[in-house]
Scaffold this motif. Structure first.
Motif, PDB file in Angstrom:
ATOM      1  N   LEU A   1       2.644   3.606 -16.460  1.00 21.31           N
ATOM      2  CA  LEU A   1       1.789   2.533 -15.975  1.00 21.31           C
ATOM      3  C   LEU A   1       2.456   1.177 -16.151  1.00 21.31           C
ATOM      4  O   LEU A   1       2.436   0.334 -15.250  1.00 21.31           O
ATOM      5  CB  LEU A   1       0.449   2.569 -16.705  1.00 21.31           C
ATOM      6  CG  LEU A   1      -0.575   1.497 -16.298  1.00 21.31           C
ATOM      7  CD1 LEU A   1      -0.918   1.641 -14.811  1.00 21.31           C
ATOM      8  CD2 LEU A   1      -1.831   1.601 -17.151  1.00 21.31           C
ATOM      9  N   ALA A   2       3.071   0.975 -17.321  1.00 21.00           N
ATOM     10  CA  ALA A   2       3.761  -0.298 -17.570  1.00 21.00           C
ATOM     11  C   ALA A   2       4.922  -0.483 -16.601  1.00 21.00           C
ATOM     12  O   ALA A   2       5.136  -1.577 -16.052  1.00 21.00           O
ATOM     13  CB  ALA A   2       4.250  -0.339 -19.016  1.00 21.00           C
ATOM     14  N   ALA A   3       5.677   0.613 -16.403  1.00 19.82           N
ATOM     15  CA  ALA A   3       6.816   0.536 -15.483  1.00 19.82           C
ATOM     16  C   ALA A   3       6.354   0.258 -14.064  1.00 19.82           C
ATOM     17  O   ALA A   3       6.987  -0.511 -13.327  1.00 19.82           O
ATOM     18  CB  ALA A   3       7.624   1.834 -15.547  1.00 19.82           C
ATOM     19  N   ILE A   4       5.236   0.879 -13.679  1.00 20.30           N
ATOM     20  CA  ILE A   4       4.716   0.691 -12.329  1.00 20.30           C
ATOM     21  C   ILE A   4       4.263  -0.747 -12.114  1.00 20.30           C
ATOM     22  O   ILE A   4       4.506  -1.353 -11.070  1.00 20.30           O
ATOM     23  CB  ILE A   4       3.564   1.675 -12.054  1.00 20.30           C
ATOM     24  CG1 ILE A   4       4.104   3.088 -11.937  1.00 20.30           C
ATOM     25  CG2 ILE A   4       2.820   1.297 -10.787  1.00 20.30           C
ATOM     26  CD1 ILE A   4       5.210   3.265 -10.939  1.00 20.30           C
ATOM     27  N   LEU A   5       3.588  -1.319 -13.113  1.00 20.83           N
ATOM     28  CA  LEU A   5       3.149  -2.709 -13.000  1.00 20.83           C
ATOM     29  C   LEU A   5       4.344  -3.641 -12.835  1.00 20.83           C
ATOM     30  O   LEU A   5       4.335  -4.556 -11.993  1.00 20.83           O
ATOM     31  CB  LEU A   5       2.330  -3.099 -14.233  1.00 20.83           C
ATOM     32  CG  LEU A   5       0.935  -2.462 -14.333  1.00 20.83           C
ATOM     33  CD1 LEU A   5       0.281  -2.832 -15.657  1.00 20.83           C
ATOM     34  CD2 LEU A   5       0.054  -2.896 -13.163  1.00 20.83           C
ATOM     35  N   LEU A   6       5.400  -3.397 -13.630  1.00 16.61           N
ATOM     36  CA  LEU A   6       6.613  -4.210 -13.512  1.00 16.61           C
ATOM     37  C   LEU A   6       7.259  -4.018 -12.140  1.00 16.61           C
ATOM     38  O   LEU A   6       7.692  -4.987 -11.502  1.00 16.61           O
ATOM     39  CB  LEU A   6       7.596  -3.822 -14.618  1.00 16.61           C
ATOM     40  CG  LEU A   6       8.936  -4.579 -14.627  1.00 16.61           C
ATOM     41  CD1 LEU A   6       8.691  -6.084 -14.814  1.00 16.61           C
ATOM     42  CD2 LEU A   6       9.852  -4.042 -15.715  1.00 16.61           C
TER      43      LEU A   6
ATOM     44  N   TYR B   1       3.082  10.393  -9.410  1.00 19.37           N
ATOM     45  CA  TYR B   1       2.371  10.723 -10.645  1.00 19.37           C
ATOM     46  C   TYR B   1       1.591  12.028 -10.478  1.00 19.37           C
ATOM     47  O   TYR B   1       1.602  12.897 -11.356  1.00 19.37           O
ATOM     48  CB  TYR B   1       1.422   9.591 -11.020  1.00 19.37           C
ATOM     49  CG  TYR B   1       0.665   9.845 -12.314  1.00 19.37           C
ATOM     50  CD1 TYR B   1       1.295   9.689 -13.543  1.00 19.37           C
ATOM     51  CD2 TYR B   1      -0.662  10.252 -12.280  1.00 19.37           C
ATOM     52  CE1 TYR B   1       0.616   9.933 -14.723  1.00 19.37           C
ATOM     53  CE2 TYR B   1      -1.350  10.504 -13.456  1.00 19.37           C
ATOM     54  CZ  TYR B   1      -0.706  10.341 -14.678  1.00 19.37           C
ATOM     55  OH  TYR B   1      -1.375  10.601 -15.845  1.00 19.37           O
ATOM     56  N   SER B   2       0.919  12.166  -9.343  1.00 23.50           N
ATOM     57  CA  SER B   2       0.166  13.397  -9.084  1.00 23.50           C
ATOM     58  C   SER B   2       1.102  14.593  -9.020  1.00 23.50           C
ATOM     59  O   SER B   2       0.767  15.691  -9.494  1.00 23.50           O
ATOM     60  CB  SER B   2      -0.604  13.276  -7.765  1.00 23.50           C
ATOM     61  OG  SER B   2      -1.498  12.192  -7.806  1.00 23.50           O
TER      62      SER B   2
ATOM     63  N   THR C   1       0.833  -1.204   0.000  1.00 25.46           N
ATOM     64  CA  THR C   1       0.000   0.000   0.000  1.00 25.46           C
ATOM     65  C   THR C   1       0.867   1.253   0.000  1.00 25.46           C
ATOM     66  O   THR C   1       0.579   2.223  -0.712  1.00 25.46           O
ATOM     67  CB  THR C   1      -0.926   0.011   1.236  1.00 25.46           C
ATOM     68  OG1 THR C   1      -1.738  -1.168   1.214  1.00 25.46           O
ATOM     69  CG2 THR C   1      -1.813   1.236   1.250  1.00 25.46           C
ATOM     70  N   ALA C   2       1.950   1.222   0.781  1.00 27.51           N
ATOM     71  CA  ALA C   2       2.861   2.368   0.819  1.00 27.51           C
ATOM     72  C   ALA C   2       3.514   2.601  -0.542  1.00 27.51           C
ATOM     73  O   ALA C   2       3.662   3.751  -0.984  1.00 27.51           O
ATOM     74  CB  ALA C   2       3.930   2.149   1.896  1.00 27.51           C
ATOM     75  N   ILE C   3       3.864   1.502  -1.235  1.00 26.84           N
ATOM     76  CA  ILE C   3       4.473   1.633  -2.562  1.00 26.84           C
ATOM     77  C   ILE C   3       3.485   2.234  -3.549  1.00 26.84           C
ATOM     78  O   ILE C   3       3.807   3.156  -4.311  1.00 26.84           O
ATOM     79  CB  ILE C   3       4.977   0.253  -3.048  1.00 26.84           C
ATOM     80  CG1 ILE C   3       6.165  -0.209  -2.194  1.00 26.84           C
ATOM     81  CG2 ILE C   3       5.382   0.322  -4.524  1.00 26.84           C
ATOM     82  CD1 ILE C   3       6.614  -1.622  -2.499  1.00 26.84           C
ATOM     83  N   ILE C   4       2.255   1.708  -3.537  1.00 25.83           N
ATOM     84  CA  ILE C   4       1.234   2.209  -4.467  1.00 25.83           C
ATOM     85  C   ILE C   4       0.935   3.679  -4.200  1.00 25.83           C
ATOM     86  O   ILE C   4       0.848   4.501  -5.124  1.00 25.83           O
ATOM     87  CB  ILE C   4      -0.049   1.359  -4.354  1.00 25.83           C
ATOM     88  CG1 ILE C   4       0.227  -0.065  -4.867  1.00 25.83           C
ATOM     89  CG2 ILE C   4      -1.188   1.996  -5.147  1.00 25.83           C
ATOM     90  CD1 ILE C   4      -0.934  -1.022  -4.664  1.00 25.83           C
ATOM     91  N   LEU C   5       0.793   4.042  -2.939  1.00 26.57           N
ATOM     92  CA  LEU C   5       0.536   5.438  -2.589  1.00 26.57           C
ATOM     93  C   LEU C   5       1.692   6.338  -3.002  1.00 26.57           C
ATOM     94  O   LEU C   5       1.480   7.465  -3.459  1.00 26.57           O
ATOM     95  CB  LEU C   5       0.274   5.565  -1.084  1.00 26.57           C
ATOM     96  CG  LEU C   5      -1.039   4.959  -0.577  1.00 26.57           C
ATOM     97  CD1 LEU C   5      -1.128   5.080   0.938  1.00 26.57           C
ATOM     98  CD2 LEU C   5      -2.248   5.645  -1.234  1.00 26.57           C
ATOM     99  N   SER C   6       2.912   5.814  -2.858  1.00 26.52           N
ATOM    100  CA  SER C   6       4.092   6.593  -3.265  1.00 26.52           C
ATOM    101  C   SER C   6       4.095   6.828  -4.767  1.00 26.52           C
ATOM    102  O   SER C   6       4.405   7.930  -5.244  1.00 26.52           O
ATOM    103  CB  SER C   6       5.366   5.867  -2.838  1.00 26.52           C
ATOM    104  OG  SER C   6       5.426   5.719  -1.445  1.00 26.52           O
ATOM    105  N   VAL C   7       3.722   5.775  -5.525  1.00 35.20           N
ATOM    106  CA  VAL C   7       3.668   5.899  -6.987  1.00 35.20           C
ATOM    107  C   VAL C   7       2.593   6.897  -7.395  1.00 35.20           C
ATOM    108  O   VAL C   7       2.816   7.771  -8.258  1.00 35.20           O
ATOM    109  CB  VAL C   7       3.402   4.518  -7.613  1.00 35.20           C
ATOM    110  CG1 VAL C   7       3.075   4.656  -9.094  1.00 35.20           C
ATOM    111  CG2 VAL C   7       4.625   3.617  -7.426  1.00 35.20           C
TER     112      VAL C   7
END
Length: 471
Positions: A170-175, A28-29, A18-24
């Motif tokens: 988005l692709a980089a984030i998924l990887l 982006y924002s 969750t911390a990683i996703i929020l950081s990403v």
């Protein structure tokens, strides 16, 4: 399955992901914010400045051809599109395509221009069929809008770049998430593994396996937890051993007098005793063993009280020297009978704050031992001195003494020296342990010094209230 969702591993894994996703998402924002507030806003400011500089050459009246030529020359040298408009018919001559001048600016924007304010625009412009960032500067003469300078920059290429950036992002984030999940899972498994070992060890301890020891693999909090667990397991093991030994000793101490009582009672009941004299002798033996049982039970109750929360007392100021003299009065007959020499050196100043009943029990136990294990004609020396905020009571005798090997253990529960005529042989073996507990309960200390065949000295150090009491 429900157990899995409640596990610490899953909670840590979920927290990290969750911390990683929020950081990403935050990154982006932040990039969108910088595009909006840095690039676009700076672009608007630059366009307004450019148009304002061109508008500075306008001197009033109708817009001259010279002014238009200057704007066209600037347009040819600049990256942004710049044109000047003063009527609908001339608009087509300024641009390679036709634009409806009536819809180039709205009525609201016209009012802003008439007020001398610049107009900034952003977004898709239908007239140019482009996404633009634009600035419009009014050319005003005598409160009349003679014309406008319209400058804009197409941001379609930047918008396309941002869309491409977003797709690649988005692709980089998924990887990145896949890699992060993989390594986070492995790392958490390694991190939580010692905790699972501690959990399994705790279950084994709860089942009575106290010999288990965890391997301390690190010096962090988990390593310290494993070390603390080992210390706890050792402590519980030791306490269980003491408890087992205690129960065995209690059983042993009670068994002997009970066997005597049973044997003598049966002897009387079975008619083994032939005359009244023998019967009286047996009854005296039964009475002696009953008293012994009573002492053992009493000692056990006292020990239970000082170990637990049921040890109640009434503390009062005690003039210690006078208190010792009052207790010794009870021993005068036996001291005379054994022809012992009693020497007293008692400082009258020390005043302690203690329970009179418990203090008398402490003195009785120590003096009883001194008298019992001092041979006739020997001596007992009792001194009391004040030392700063403490007083020291010392009771020395010339008795049989305690062997050096036994000295460290004589205050342990049920410990008795097994040598004949040794100092603390006999009794329940609880007396000194109870005395030690009672002294400590009154914030004091107890020490024993002894040399075999020379004598023993028992020292009790207690806090005094001399200054408070005398003030």
């Amino acid at each position: 399955m429900n157990h899995k969702w409640k596990s610490l591993t899953f909670k840590l894994w979920l927290t990290i992901i969750t911390a990683i996703i929020l950081s990403v998402l935050f990154a982006y924002s932040l990039s969108q914010y910088y595009y909006k507030n840095l690039y676009v806003e700076k672009l608007k400011t630059d366009l307004v400045n450019e148009a304002s500089l061109l508008g500075g050459d306008y001197t009033g009246g109708e817009i001259s051809d010279d002014f238009k030529e200057k704007v066209e020359w600037f347009n040819s040298k600049n990256e942004s599109e710049v044109f000047v408009v003063n009527n609908p018919r001339e608009l087509s001559a300024c641009l390679p395509f036709e634009i409806d001048y009536d819809t180039l600016i709205s009525e609201e924007e016209r009012q802003m221009l008439l007020a001398g304010k610049a107009v900034e625009k952003e977004g898709y412009e239908k007239r140019f069929e482009k996404n633009i960032v634009a600035a419009i500067i009014p050319l005003i003469d005598d409160d009349r809008l003679e014309g406008i300078i319209y400058t804009y920059v197409s941001v379609d290429s930047i918008t396309d770049l941002l869309k491409e950036f977003a797709a690649k992002w988005l692709a980089a984030i998924l990887l990145f998430l896949i890699i992060a999940i993989f390594f986070t899972t492995k790392w958490l498994k390694k991190l939580v593994s010692p905790i699972k070992e501690i959990e399994a060890a705790a279950h084994r301890v709860s089942e009575g396996d106290y010999d288990i020891q965890l391997q301390v693999k690190s010096h962090d909090e988990i390593g310290k937890l494993a070390q603390a667990f080992n210390e706890m397991a050792n402590s519980i093991h030791l306490e269980e051993e003491r408890k087992k030994e205690f129960l065995e000793n209690v059983a042993h101490e009670l068994r002997t007098p009970l066997s005597y009582v049973k044997g003598y009672t049966h002897a009387i009941l079975d008619g083994v005793v032939k005359n009244e004299g023998e019967e009286r002798k047996y009854l005296q033996l039964i009475s002696r063993e009953a008293l012994r049982l009573q002492r053992i039970v009493g000692d056990l109750m006292d020990l239970s009280k000082v170990d637990g929360d049921s040890f109640h007392s009434c503390k009062t100021p005690i003039a210690f020297a006078q208190f010792i003299e009052d207790v010794l009065v009870k021993y005068e007959p036996i001291i005379k009978e054994k022809q012992l020499h009693l020497q007293l050196e008692l400082d009258p100043d020390p005043i302690i704050y203690g329970d009179e009943g418990r203090m008398e029990q402490i003195l009785h136990n120590i003096i009883d031992n001194a008298i019992q294990y001092t041979n006739p004609g020997g001596s007992i020396h009792i001194t009391l001195i004040q030392q700063n905020k403490e007083c020291e009571l010392s009771i020395s005798d010339t008795g049989t003494g305690i062997p050096k090997a036994d000295l460290p253990y004589v205050m342990n529960r049920f410990y008795r020296v097994n040598k004949a005529r040794s100092r603390f042989d006999g009794g329940s073996g609880l007396g000194l342990s109870i005395v030690k507990k009672m002294v400590e309960w009154q914030q004091g200390k107890m020490e024993i010094q002894s040399t075999e065949k020379i004598g023993t000295t028992v020292k009790i150090i207690l806090p005094t209230i001399k200054e408070e009491w005398t003030s």
